[in-house]
Design a protein around this motif. Structure first.
Motif, PDB file in Angstrom:
ATOM      1  N   HIS A 156       0.831  -1.198   0.000  1.00 36.36           N
ATOM      2  CA  HIS A 156       0.000   0.000   0.000  1.00 36.36           C
ATOM      3  C   HIS A 156       0.873   1.258   0.000  1.00 36.36           C
ATOM      4  N   GLY A 157       0.502   2.202  -0.866  1.00 35.14           N
ATOM      5  CA  GLY A 157       1.312   3.397  -1.033  1.00 35.14           C
ATOM      6  C   GLY A 157       1.406   4.274   0.198  1.00 35.14           C
ATOM      7  N   ARG A 158       0.485   4.115   1.127  1.00 32.29           N
ATOM      8  CA  ARG A 158       0.514   4.947   2.326  1.00 32.29           C
ATOM      9  C   ARG A 158       1.307   4.324   3.472  1.00 32.29           C
ATOM     10  N   CYS A 159       1.948   3.179   3.241  1.00 23.80           N
ATOM     11  CA  CYS A 159       2.698   2.570   4.340  1.00 23.80           C
ATOM     12  C   CYS A 159       3.824   3.463   4.855  1.00 23.80           C
ATOM     13  N   PRO A 160       4.394   4.400   4.065  1.00 27.30           N
ATOM     14  CA  PRO A 160       5.387   5.301   4.663  1.00 27.30           C
ATOM     15  C   PRO A 160       4.842   6.151   5.797  1.00 27.30           C
ATOM     16  N   ASP A 161       3.511   6.269   5.911  1.00 23.74           N
ATOM     17  CA  ASP A 161       2.928   6.947   7.072  1.00 23.74           C
ATOM     18  C   ASP A 161       3.360   6.273   8.369  1.00 23.74           C
ATOM     19  N   GLY A 162       3.728   4.999   8.292  1.00 26.79           N
ATOM     20  CA  GLY A 162       4.140   4.249   9.480  1.00 26.79           C
ATOM     21  C   GLY A 162       5.432   4.732  10.105  1.00 26.79           C
ATOM     22  N   VAL A 163       6.068   5.716   9.495  1.00 29.83           N
ATOM     23  CA  VAL A 163       7.321   6.223  10.046  1.00 29.83           C
ATOM     24  C   VAL A 163       7.128   6.746  11.472  1.00 29.83           C
ATOM     25  N   PHE A 164       5.985   7.324  11.761  1.00 29.30           N
ATOM     26  CA  PHE A 164       5.754   7.850  13.108  1.00 29.30           C
ATOM     27  C   PHE A 164       5.617   6.722  14.121  1.00 29.30           C
ATOM     28  N   ALA A 165       4.858   5.691  13.790  1.00 28.93           N
ATOM     29  CA  ALA A 165       4.667   4.580  14.723  1.00 28.93           C
ATOM     30  C   ALA A 165       6.006   3.906  15.054  1.00 28.93           C
ATOM     31  N   PHE A 166       6.804   3.641  14.027  1.00 29.07           N
ATOM     32  CA  PHE A 166       8.104   3.004  14.263  1.00 29.07           C
ATOM     33  C   PHE A 166       9.032   3.930  15.068  1.00 29.07           C
ATOM     34  N   THR A 167       8.983   5.230  14.778  1.00 30.70           N
ATOM     35  CA  THR A 167       9.811   6.181  15.515  1.00 30.70           C
ATOM     36  C   THR A 167       9.444   6.203  16.994  1.00 30.70           C
ATOM     37  N   GLU A 168       8.142   6.233  17.271  1.00 23.75           N
ATOM     38  CA  GLU A 168       7.707   6.260  18.664  1.00 23.75           C
ATOM     39  C   GLU A 168       8.102   4.976  19.384  1.00 23.75           C
ATOM     40  N   MET A 169       7.992   3.851  18.696  1.00 27.54           N
ATOM     41  CA  MET A 169       8.351   2.581  19.330  1.00 27.54           C
ATOM     42  C   MET A 169       9.850   2.528  19.612  1.00 27.54           C
ATOM     43  N   TYR A 170      10.640   3.093  18.703  1.00 31.52           N
ATOM     44  CA  TYR A 170      12.082   3.174  18.946  1.00 31.52           C
ATOM     45  C   TYR A 170      12.367   4.077  20.151  1.00 31.52           C
ATOM     46  N   LYS A 171      11.664   5.178  20.238  1.00 32.64           N
ATOM     47  CA  LYS A 171      11.859   6.107  21.354  1.00 32.64           C
ATOM     48  C   LYS A 171      11.528   5.433  22.682  1.00 32.64           C
ATOM     49  N   LEU A 172      10.487   4.607  22.689  1.00 36.87           N
ATOM     50  CA  LEU A 172      10.045   3.959  23.924  1.00 36.87           C
ATOM     51  C   LEU A 172      10.920   2.782  24.323  1.00 36.87           C
ATOM     52  N   THR A 173      11.530   2.101  23.346  1.00 38.64           N
ATOM     53  CA  THR A 173      12.270   0.872  23.645  1.00 38.64           C
ATOM     54  C   THR A 173      13.765   0.955  23.360  1.00 38.64           C
ATOM     55  N   ARG A 174      14.144   1.848  22.448  1.00 41.66           N
ATOM     56  CA  ARG A 174      15.523   1.974  21.941  1.00 41.66           C
ATOM     57  C   ARG A 174      15.997   0.681  21.262  1.00 41.66           C
ATOM     58  N   GLU A 175      15.060  -0.097  20.780  1.00 42.37           N
ATOM     59  CA  GLU A 175      15.426  -1.294  20.019  1.00 42.37           C
ATOM     60  C   GLU A 175      15.704  -0.898  18.570  1.00 42.37           C
ATOM     61  N   GLU A 176      16.857  -1.321  18.069  1.00 46.77           N
ATOM     62  CA  GLU A 176      17.315  -0.888  16.752  1.00 46.77           C
ATOM     63  C   GLU A 176      16.384  -1.323  15.620  1.00 46.77           C
ATOM     64  N   LYS A 177      15.643  -2.401  15.819  1.00 49.97           N
ATOM     65  CA  LYS A 177      14.782  -2.871  14.730  1.00 49.97           C
ATOM     66  C   LYS A 177      13.702  -1.850  14.389  1.00 49.97           C
ATOM     67  N   TYR A 178      13.266  -1.087  15.375  1.00 50.36           N
ATOM     68  CA  TYR A 178      12.241  -0.086  15.108  1.00 50.36           C
ATOM     69  C   TYR A 178      12.828   1.122  14.382  1.00 50.36           C
ATOM     70  N   LEU A 179      14.043   1.502  14.716  1.00 48.32           N
ATOM     71  CA  LEU A 179      14.711   2.574  13.990  1.00 48.32           C
ATOM     72  C   LEU A 179      14.928   2.164  12.537  1.00 48.32           C
ATOM     73  N   ALA A 180      15.404   0.952  12.341  1.00 49.39           N
ATOM     74  CA  ALA A 180      15.630   0.469  10.970  1.00 49.39           C
ATOM     75  C   ALA A 180      14.324   0.442  10.179  1.00 49.39           C
ATOM     76  N   ALA A 181      13.243   0.021  10.829  1.00 48.78           N
ATOM     77  CA  ALA A 181      11.943  -0.027  10.154  1.00 48.78           C
ATOM     78  C   ALA A 181      11.468   1.370   9.794  1.00 48.78           C
ATOM     79  N   ALA A 182      11.663   2.329  10.699  1.00 48.84           N
ATOM     80  CA  ALA A 182      11.254   3.708  10.435  1.00 48.84           C
ATOM     81  C   ALA A 182      12.017   4.279   9.252  1.00 48.84           C
ATOM     82  N   GLN A 183      13.325   4.084   9.218  1.00 47.74           N
ATOM     83  CA  GLN A 183      14.133   4.606   8.128  1.00 47.74           C
ATOM     84  C   GLN A 183      13.766   3.943   6.800  1.00 47.74           C
TER      85      GLN A 183
END
Length: 575
Positions: free
Chosen positions: A43-70
Motif C-alpha cells: 500500500h502506497g501509504r505505508c510510509p505513514d508508518g514512520v511515526f509509529a516506528f519512531t515512537e516505538m524506537y523512542k520507547l524501547t531503543r530497540e534498533e529494529k524499530y529505527l531500521a523499520a522507520a528509516q
C-alpha cells in the motif's frame, strides 16, 4: 507506566507485525515497503508508518524499530513526485493523501528530537518541506476532495509551519480549520464528506460519515485546536465529540451503518483512517466519558487483532480472511500519538459510562434522516438517509440498520447493499463469493434480470410515536430508480424484550434478514431459505434468512437476544 497500557501493547504488536512483512531486500523499488497479505500489494501509504516506528524506537531503543522507520520512510521515495506530492498508490493519480504523510513525518520529527540520528532527522525535514509546499499550493476548501482533507490539511500545515518557520502555512492552516468548523450541524455532527461540501440531498440531508469523522476529521481538528490554543474551537469540538459519542455502542464499536462513506466502514471505525483515541484523550479533562470511549474502542481493536495485525472486522479471522496492513499502520500512528502526547493517568482511567450505557427513548437526526432508539438493553437505528446512495451504497428506505443488545452485542449491523470497489486499492476482495452477501435487512425483488432492494429506495415516508417507527417504503435499483407496483410498509417497535417487526403489503417480495446474534420468532409469513453469510463491510458472519409473506401479504416476527449464547441464530416458526 505507559508500557503497562493497552495502547502500548497494541502499538508494539502492530509494529512487530508490520516489520515481519517489511521488504528487506536490496531492490530500492520495494525496500522498506510493507506487503499486504489480503491485497497482495504494498500500500502506497505505508510510509505513514514512520511515526509509529519512531515512537516505538523512542520507547524501547530497540534498533529494529529505527531500521523499520528509516526503511519505510525511504520507500516513500518511490511515490514522491518532483513537485512534492505523494501518490496514494502506484496505481492511482490521487495525491491529496500527501496530507496524511506530512502529518506522520512532522509528528515523527517532533518525537525524534534528540533521539533519531541527525541524517534521518534531516531527511524528515526535507520531506516535510517538499510535502508542505505541494499541499499549500494544491489542497484547500475548493479542491475536489471531501472535507476530511480540509481538516487534516489544517493540522498538516500548522505542524509544517511550526517546523519550517513558514507563516503563510500557519495562516492557511487557520483558514482551513475555521472553514471546517463551519460545517457542523445543529446536532453537532461534522458534515461535508462529499464534493462540494455543502451539497444537500433531495430530502435536505448533508454528507455525514461517523467513521471518517471520529477517526480522522475530528481528531485532526482537536489536534489543531490544542496546538494553536484556540479555545473557541476547543469548546465547539467538545460538543462535537459528545454528539458523535451518541453513536458509539457499549462495546466500543461505531454506528456508521448509514454513513455516506459506508463502503469504507467497518465496525471499529473506517478502513484507512487513524482512530478516535487521540481526539477523545486530548479532551478527556472536559469529560471523563471521553477517556472511557477511547479505551472501549481500543479494547475492540484488541479483540480484532491477531498476530500483530488489525483485522477489518470482528469475524474476519474466523471467516479465513487476511488482515489488510492498511488498518494496522494507520491505527498504529494513533497509538503512537497517544503514547507521545497523553498523560499516563488518562491511559488507564477509572471506568465510566458512555451515552449508550444509559440511553432511553428516541432521538431523531434530521440532517441524516435517522432515528436512534433505546429501550431496556436494546439499541436500534432506523434510517431514511438519502444522500448519494448510488455512490456510497449505504442503506436508505426506512431500513433497520442496527440492532444491539448490551449483553450479547451486535445483532444487526447493516452494510452497503452491494460490494463495489469504489476505491480498488483500499478495499479487500473475498474468495468465497457465494456466501459474501450484505448484512442489510431489506426487501428484494428481481425483474428483467435486475435486482431491486428497499435499502436503495430514497423516497420512503417515516413517522414515529414513542418507541415505534412507521415506514412506507418501496424498492429501487442500485441507481435509485424505483420499481413500480410495490409499496410495502413496516412497523418497528422496540421494547425491553426486543424488536417487533410487522410488515404489510409484501406479497410477491422477499424480505432478507441477516442476524449476527439473537433469535427471531416468526408470527406471520414463513422462512424459505437460511444460509450462513459473511460480508467484508462491517466484518460480521450472520445467519441470513429469506422470508415471504402469508396470503394476506403480512410478515411479522420478533427479534430477541440469547444472552447465554455468543454467536449465531436459531429460528422458531409459529404460523
Amino acid at each position: 507506566m505507559k508500557s503497562d497500557t493497552l495502547y502500548y501493547k497494541l502499538l508494539k504488536e502492530y509494529c512487530d507485525g508490520l516489520i515481519a512483512l517489511q521488504y528487506k531486500g536490496e531492490d530500492p523499488a520495494f525496500r522498506g515497503g510493507i506487503w499486504c497479505r489480503s491485497c497482495k500489494t504494498i500500500h502506497g501509504r505505508c510510509p505513514d508508518g514512520v511515526f509509529a516506528f519512531t515512537e516505538m524506537y523512542k520507547l524501547t531503543r530497540e534498533e529494529k524499530y529505527l531500521a523499520a522507520a528509516q526503511s519505510v520512510f525511504d520507500y516513500g521515495d518511490n511515490l514522491l513526485c518532483t513537485d512534492g506530492g505523494l501518490y496514494n498508490d502506484a496505481q492511482t493519480t490521487w495525491r491529496y493523501t500527501t496530507v496524511f504523510h506530512l502529518i506522520a513525518v512532522a509528528e515523527a520529527y517532533e518525537a525524534g528530537v534528540g533521539i533519531l540520528p541527525e541524517p534521518f532527522m534531516a531527511k524528515l525535514h526535507v520531506r516535510a518541506k517538499q510535502n508542505a509546499a505541494w499541499l499549500y499550493e494544491n489542497l484547500d476548501e475548493h479542491s475536489p476532495a471531501n472535507i476530511n482533507y480540509c481538516t487534516t490539511n489544517g493540522l498538516a500545515l500548522l505542524l509544517a509551519g511550526r517546523l519550517l518557520g513558514e507563516e503563510k502555512y500557519l495562516r492557511k492552516a487557520a483558514r482551513l480549520a475555521e472553514y471546517a468548523a463551519g460545517h457542523i450541524t445543529e446536532n453537532n455532527l461534522l458534515y461535508g464528506e462529499c464534493k462540494p461540501h455543502g451539497t444537500r440531498s433531495a430530502r435536505g440531508c448533508v454528507a455525514v460519515d461517523i467513521g471518517y469523522n471520529v477517526e480522522e476529521s475530528v481528531p485532526a481538528l482537536v489536534k489543531y485546536a490544542c496546538i494553536a490554543g484556540d479555545e473557541n474551537l476547543l469548546t465547539k469540538l467538545e460538543k462535537v465529540l459528545k454528539s458523535h459519542l451518541d453513536f458509539m455502542f457499549p462495546d466500543g464499536g461505531w454506528d456508521n451503518s448509514f454513513g455516506v462513506r459506508n463502503n469504507k466502514w467497518t465496525y471499529w471505525g473506517s478502513r484507512t483512517s487513524d482512530g478516535c483515541a487521540s481526539a477523545y484523550l486530548l479532551m478527556t479533562e472536559r469529560d471523563p466519558a471521553f477517556a472511557e470511549a477511547a479505551l472501549r474502542n481500543t479494547e475492540l481493536l484488541e479483540r480484532c487483532t491477531r498476530g500483530g495485525f488489525l483485522y477489518g472486522g470482528p469475524d474476519y479471522e474466523k471467516h479465513g480472511e487476511y488482515a489488510c496492513t492498511h488498518h494496522t499502520f494507520e491505527h498504529a500512528n494513533a497509538f503512537a500519538f497517544v503514547l507521545e502526547k497523553i498523560e499516563e493517568k488518562y491511559l488507564q482511567p477509572k471506568r465510566a459510562q458512555i451515552p449508550a450505557d444509559r440511553a432511553v427513548g428516541v432521538r431523531y437526526y434530521p440532517e441524516i434522516a435517522t432515528y436512534k432508539l433505546a429501550c431496556g438493553e436494546f439499541l436500534a437505528t432506523v434510517t431514511n438517509y438519502d444522500f448519494d446512495v448510488p455512490f456510497s451504497g449505504h442503506a436508505s428506505g426506512g431500513t433497520l440498520t442496527a440492532l444491539y443488545h448490551k449483553k450479547t452485542g451486535p445483532m444487526i449491523m447493516a452494510s452497503v447493499s452491494d460490494y463495489v470497489l469504489v476505491e480498488p486499492t483500499n478495499m479487500q476482495q473475498v474468495k468465497d463469493r457465494r456466501h459474501h452477501r450484505p448484512l442489510t435487512p431489506r426487501f428484494a425483488a428481481e425483474k428483467e434480470g435486475k435486482t431491486y432492494f428497499s435499502s436503495w429506495y430514497t423516497e420512503a415516508e417515516i413517522t414515529q410515536k414513542e418507541n415505534t417507527v412507521y415506514v412506507k417504503t418501496g424498492l429501487a435499483d442500485a441507481a435509485c430508480h424505483a420499481l413500480s407496483g410495490y409499496a410495502p410498509s413496516i412497523c418497528y417497535t422496540l421494547g425491553k424484550d426486543g424488536m417487533e417487526i410487522e410488515i404489510e403489503n409484501a406479497a410477491g417480495l422477499q424480505f432478507i434478514l441477516p442476524l449476527i446474534r439473537g433469535k427471531a420468532e416468526i408470527k406471520a409469513g414463513k422462512i424459505i431459505k437460511q444460509e450462513k453469510i459473511f460480508f467484508l463491510t462491517g466484518g460480521f458472519i450472520a445467519e441470513e434468512s429469506t422470508l415471504v409473506s402469508d396470503e394476506s401479504g403480512r410478515i411479522i416476527f420478533h427479534i430477541y437476544a440469547e444472552q447465554e449464547r455468543a454467536q449465531c441464530t436459531n429460528f422458531t416458526e409459529n404460523g
